[in-house]
Motif scaffolding. Structure first.
Motif, PDB file in Angstrom:
ATOM      1  N   ALA A 135       0.828  -1.206   0.000  1.00 26.34           N
ATOM      2  CA  ALA A 135       0.000   0.000   0.000  1.00 26.34           C
ATOM      3  C   ALA A 135       0.861   1.254   0.000  1.00 26.34           C
ATOM      4  O   ALA A 135       1.924   1.303   0.625  1.00 26.34           O
ATOM      5  CB  ALA A 135      -0.922  -0.002   1.224  1.00 26.34           C
ATOM      6  N   PHE A 164      -7.177   2.223   9.144  1.00 25.35           N
ATOM      7  CA  PHE A 164      -7.728   1.161   8.303  1.00 25.35           C
ATOM      8  C   PHE A 164      -9.057   0.645   8.838  1.00 25.35           C
ATOM      9  O   PHE A 164      -9.897   0.165   8.086  1.00 25.35           O
ATOM     10  CB  PHE A 164      -6.728   0.006   8.192  1.00 25.35           C
ATOM     11  CG  PHE A 164      -5.462   0.374   7.479  1.00 25.35           C
ATOM     12  CD1 PHE A 164      -5.507   1.008   6.257  1.00 25.35           C
ATOM     13  CD2 PHE A 164      -4.228   0.092   8.031  1.00 25.35           C
ATOM     14  CE1 PHE A 164      -4.345   1.355   5.585  1.00 25.35           C
ATOM     15  CE2 PHE A 164      -3.059   0.434   7.381  1.00 25.35           C
ATOM     16  CZ  PHE A 164      -3.117   1.070   6.153  1.00 25.35           C
ATOM     17  N   ARG A 212      -4.387  -5.050   6.396  1.00 20.67           N
ATOM     18  CA  ARG A 212      -3.330  -4.578   5.504  1.00 20.67           C
ATOM     19  C   ARG A 212      -1.952  -5.081   5.914  1.00 20.67           C
ATOM     20  O   ARG A 212      -0.962  -4.747   5.278  1.00 20.67           O
ATOM     21  CB  ARG A 212      -3.323  -3.036   5.471  1.00 20.67           C
ATOM     22  CG  ARG A 212      -4.576  -2.416   4.881  1.00 20.67           C
ATOM     23  CD  ARG A 212      -4.814  -2.905   3.469  1.00 20.67           C
ATOM     24  NE  ARG A 212      -5.966  -2.296   2.862  1.00 20.67           N
ATOM     25  CZ  ARG A 212      -5.917  -1.269   2.013  1.00 20.67           C
ATOM     26  NH1 ARG A 212      -4.742  -0.747   1.691  1.00 20.67           N
ATOM     27  NH2 ARG A 212      -7.006  -0.769   1.500  1.00 20.67           N
ATOM     28  N   CYS A 243      -0.151  -4.243   8.483  1.00 21.46           N
ATOM     29  CA  CYS A 243       0.746  -3.211   9.003  1.00 21.46           C
ATOM     30  C   CYS A 243       1.243  -3.531  10.415  1.00 21.46           C
ATOM     31  O   CYS A 243       2.303  -3.072  10.833  1.00 21.46           O
ATOM     32  CB  CYS A 243       0.046  -1.857   9.003  1.00 21.46           C
ATOM     33  SG  CYS A 243      -1.396  -1.762  10.103  1.00 21.46           S
TER      34      CYS A 243
END
Length: 288
Positions: free
Chosen positions: A191, A230, A249, A251
């Motif tokens: 991303a 998110f 995601r 992260c």
């Protein structure tokens, strides 16, 4: 991070000043149009540095460049004979009309067999080109004033550095690979990183501009917000915190912020990280 022109090693390029590339021809015609009046015969050879065993990809723009320069030569010097030797002529889309105009202007197109490509050599100081016409199954020899090579596009040398630095996926030819060819054509799987133009693949300037606008729009979606949570963790109907795998995601922020340490990021659990560290230490200690 984009592309760069292939520098030919074939067909006496760099050894005879009468052999040049399409880019060099375009610049010469723009700077000195009267120079074209002294040319009696020009031979153009397609797919130089592309569609070969070492670089199987098509560079896309070469055929259009040859047709464009052929038309320019015929406009500046209608009496000049222009011969284009090609494998497969790919003037796709609306550029097919320029191919038709080139045929109507008298440009000659001969299709050669890839395994029996043209030969360029010097004979008594004269530039000579031998080729076999695939359609007529006949051998030809011509003595042109100029040989123009349609050299392909290669990935920029800096692409490899970015690939290693940002851990980005690439194609076999060395261009960057998008997350999805239709759904996410300007995005990487990682991303916040976007691509456009020759960094993705050989393409025309107009195509690069459109792709750059799309990449800029994707980046603007992030830059226009003061923060971007998110929102992957949520409280479900059972009043329990839950994370949908499709929303994650990767992260790791929720893992670090969870006060109860109840969240574990898949493939990076404590046990896995500790095992990786132990393996590194064992390897380092064992090597001494």
């Amino acid at each position: 991070s984009g592309g760069q022109p292939y520098e030919p090693r074939e067909y006496l390029y760099g050894k005879d000043e009468r052999v040049c590339t399409q880019i060099e021809l375009s610049r010469r015609l723009a700077a000195d149009p009267a120079w074209a009046g002294g040319l009696k015969r020009v031979v153009m050879i397609q797919c130089v540095g592309s569609r070969s065993e070492t670089f199987p990809a098509c560079s896309r723009v070469c055929c259009a460049a040859a047709v464009k320069n052929s038309l320019t030569l015929k406009e500046l010097n209608p009496q000049a004979q222009v011969i284009v030797l090609y494998r497969d002529l790919r003037t796709f889309g609306f550029m097919e009309t320029y191919y038709l105009k080139a045929r109507q202007a008298g440009v000659l197109f001969f299709r050669y067999i890839p395994q029996e490509g043209p030969e360029v050599f010097l004979e008594g100081g004269r530039l000579t080109v031998d080729f076999t016409d695939r359609s007529a199954h006949r051998d030809f020899r011509v003595e042109p004033d100029l040989v123009v090579l349609s050299a392909g596009i290669r990935p920029s040398e800096g692409s490899r550095d970015l690939e290693r630095l940002l851990k980005l996926p690439c194609t076999g030819e060395g261009f960057f690979l998008e997350a999805h060819v239709k759904l996410r054509p300007m995005d990487f799987a990682t991303a916040g990183i976007y691509l456009a133009g020759l960094a993705h693949s050989p393409r025309f300037i107009k195509e690069s501009l459109i792709m750059a606008q799309g990449a800029a729009q994707q980046a603007a979606k992030i830059l226009s917000r003061p923060e971007r949570p998110f929102g992957a963790p949520f409280i479900n109907e059972n009043h329990v915190s839950e994370i949908r795998p499709a929303d994650c995601r990767g992260c790791g922020i929720c893992t670090a912020e969870c006060p109860a340490q109840a969240i574990a990021l898949r493939h990076t659990r404590d046990e896995q990280l500790n095992a990786s560290i132990d393996g590194l230490l064992e390897g380092a200690l064992g090597s001494h």
